[in-house]
Design a protein around this motif. Sequence first.
Motif, short mmCIF file in Angstrom:
data_model
loop_
_atom_site.label_atom_id
_atom_site.label_comp_id
_atom_site.label_asym_id
_atom_site.label_seq_id
_atom_site.Cartn_x
_atom_site.Cartn_y
_atom_site.Cartn_z
N PRO A 257 0.83 -1.22 0.00
CA PRO A 257 0.00 0.00 0.00
C PRO A 257 0.86 1.26 0.00
O PRO A 257 1.81 1.36 0.77
N GLY A 258 0.54 2.19 -0.87
CA GLY A 258 1.23 3.47 -0.92
C GLY A 258 0.35 4.54 -0.31
O GLY A 258 -0.74 4.27 0.19
N PRO A 259 0.79 5.79 -0.36
CA PRO A 259 0.01 6.88 0.25
C PRO A 259 -1.27 7.21 -0.51
O PRO A 259 -2.22 7.72 0.07
N GLU A 260 -1.33 6.94 -1.81
CA GLU A 260 -2.50 7.33 -2.62
C GLU A 260 -3.42 6.13 -2.82
O GLU A 260 -3.60 5.62 -3.93
N VAL A 261 -4.04 5.66 -1.73
CA VAL A 261 -4.93 4.52 -1.81
C VAL A 261 -6.38 4.99 -1.74
O VAL A 261 -6.66 6.12 -1.34
N MET A 262 -7.29 4.12 -2.13
CA MET A 262 -8.72 4.43 -2.11
C MET A 262 -9.45 3.40 -1.27
O MET A 262 -9.14 2.20 -1.33
N SER A 263 -10.45 3.86 -0.55
CA SER A 263 -11.40 2.94 0.05
C SER A 263 -12.39 2.51 -1.04
O SER A 263 -12.40 3.07 -2.14
N LEU A 264 -13.24 1.53 -0.73
CA LEU A 264 -14.24 1.11 -1.72
C LEU A 264 -15.19 2.26 -2.07
O LEU A 264 -15.56 2.43 -3.23
N ALA A 265 -15.57 3.04 -1.07
CA ALA A 265 -16.47 4.17 -1.33
C ALA A 265 -15.79 5.19 -2.25
O ALA A 265 -16.43 5.75 -3.15
N GLU A 266 -14.51 5.42 -2.02
CA GLU A 266 -13.77 6.36 -2.87
C GLU A 266 -13.60 5.82 -4.28
O GLU A 266 -13.66 6.58 -5.26
N LEU A 267 -13.40 4.50 -4.41
CA LEU A 267 -13.32 3.90 -5.73
C LEU A 267 -14.64 4.05 -6.48
O LEU A 267 -14.66 4.38 -7.67
N MET A 268 -15.74 3.82 -5.76
CA MET A 268 -17.06 3.99 -6.37
C MET A 268 -17.26 5.43 -6.82
O MET A 268 -17.73 5.70 -7.93
N ALA A 269 -16.90 6.38 -5.97
CA ALA A 269 -17.04 7.80 -6.31
C ALA A 269 -16.17 8.16 -7.50
O ALA A 269 -16.59 8.91 -8.40
N HIS A 270 -14.96 7.61 -7.54
CA HIS A 270 -14.06 7.88 -8.66
C HIS A 270 -14.64 7.35 -9.97
O HIS A 270 -14.60 8.04 -11.00
N LEU A 271 -15.21 6.16 -9.92
CA LEU A 271 -15.79 5.57 -11.12
C LEU A 271 -17.02 6.35 -11.58
O LEU A 271 -17.21 6.60 -12.78
#
Length: 555
Positions: A257-271
């Motif tokens: 894991p690096g500093p720029e990771v996403m939670s599932l909610a953030e991945l959904m928002a990004h998509l």
Amino acid sequence: ICPIQFLEEINKWTSQHGVSPLSWDVAVKFLMARKFDVLRAIELFHSYRETRLREGIVKLQPHEEPLRSELLSGKFTVLGVRDPSGASIALYTAKLHHPSKTGNHVVLQALFYLLDRAVENFETQRNGLVFIYDMAGSNYTNFELDLSKKILNLLKGAFPARLKKVLIVGAPVWFRVPYNLLSLLLKEKLRERVQMVKMADLREHLPRDCLPEHLGGCLPLDMHSWNLQLLSEQNGRVDPVDELVGIPLENTSIHIPGPEVMSLAELMAHLNRAQRSGIYLEYEELRREQPPGTFTCALAAHNQERNRYGDVLCLDQTRVRLKRSDYINASFMDGYKQKNAYIGTQGPLEKTYGDFWRMVWEQSVLVIVMTTRTDEGGRRKCGQYWPKEEGGQEVYGHIAVVNHRVDKHAHYNQTTLELHNTETFEQRQVTHFQFLSWPDYGVPSSALSLIDFLGAVKHQQQWAAQAFSSQWRGHPLGLPMVVHCSAGIGRTGTFCALDICLSQLQDVGTLNICQTVRRMRAQRAFSIQTPEQYYFCHTAILEHAQRQGLLSANQ
């Protein structure tokens, strides 16, 4: 107080990721580079780590080729004097670089190694670094824009040193356009420190006794001796630079894991924000990045016939080496926190069946994952390299393969094979998985069917590794599994990316698909072949999360 604050924050991260804490000396190095601004020093630390991981520079081994030859080439060196302010002077000699012979990956390894050794000195940490980009006598064939971008990006924000100035000396006329492009990359503060200087004017910036003779100074230049001295000092020494990457020295993996990771909610928002078109553009940026390495062995005339496709080659830095004929189009690929978790390879050709099975035996592979059919759309995608029917037997070189059992499932076949080494009289069981619902260049119609397939593969891999553990001397997390399709990059890359991302998600609850794919492509070049496959990674993970109750359907 500053080093204590820095170490408290950074060692929260190292503790979370199960790696050794940073030392006081390392903390001071990063803090001095940012004038003891703790937040900026932390940002620098992670930028440094990310840059090295992105370029696949995890553990520097200066006594091994090709890095040793690059260090002794004289291309980079640190002069044995300092400027009047006490700054170290690093020199890059452009005319010694030949892009057709040396890849960016090796050049950057050498630069990291030499600069890291230079800034171990406290005086250099305090007084900074002057970087001379010597273009005198160079031709356009010595220049590579992408390499120059990477060097400047490293110097401007990803290296723990105070950069006093960058002097580009003796630049030819044709360099003006590339220089304009490079200057656009630089922040205004750094742009002021980067200057193109004529040879005759160089002494306005540095006195003669700080310059080598060929640049108008009076310093005899022996580029070889300083680097050779470093190599002799390095012998038997654990280099602290590897500590900075934030991964264990042994069995290191580039997938942590690096500093720029996403939670599932953030991945959904990004998509939802990017939509399919935005994810496709994200993939296009990844696709344009050049592989950080060379393809010398794969391009050799005597190996051409061993490549299924002339434009799908394996990098010299990560290729699997056979004990006899040496070459096979196959690459070691790291998994999540696991070195060499996979061997990504092409679908075997009839002439390479023996090489394939020799690799399986030599690398102690117990699970093979095939994500293609042998024929698709009237075209041969992969040879029938194992006996297909139960009870069938074939001999490939010195490995005899017996088909013991075929279990047919809705989307895949699972075949139990027994290997007999006719030279050593040993035998070994290997499980062959073939996923049947994945069209070439496309994506599976059901994401969950592929994830269920991945689960079956992982379960078998774990069981087989435990049974084989008494004979295994490699990574404690297990043996490598072979993953292949036709070219060994599209479906193979997608399968591995899903495994890495889902493993990280299960471990720490976060993931970063873009970062995973970028790192993966640094080991098996061009992994994930289409924007559809890249987009599929996003949707498949979210479907899996919803099924597991990790993400509500209306989120």
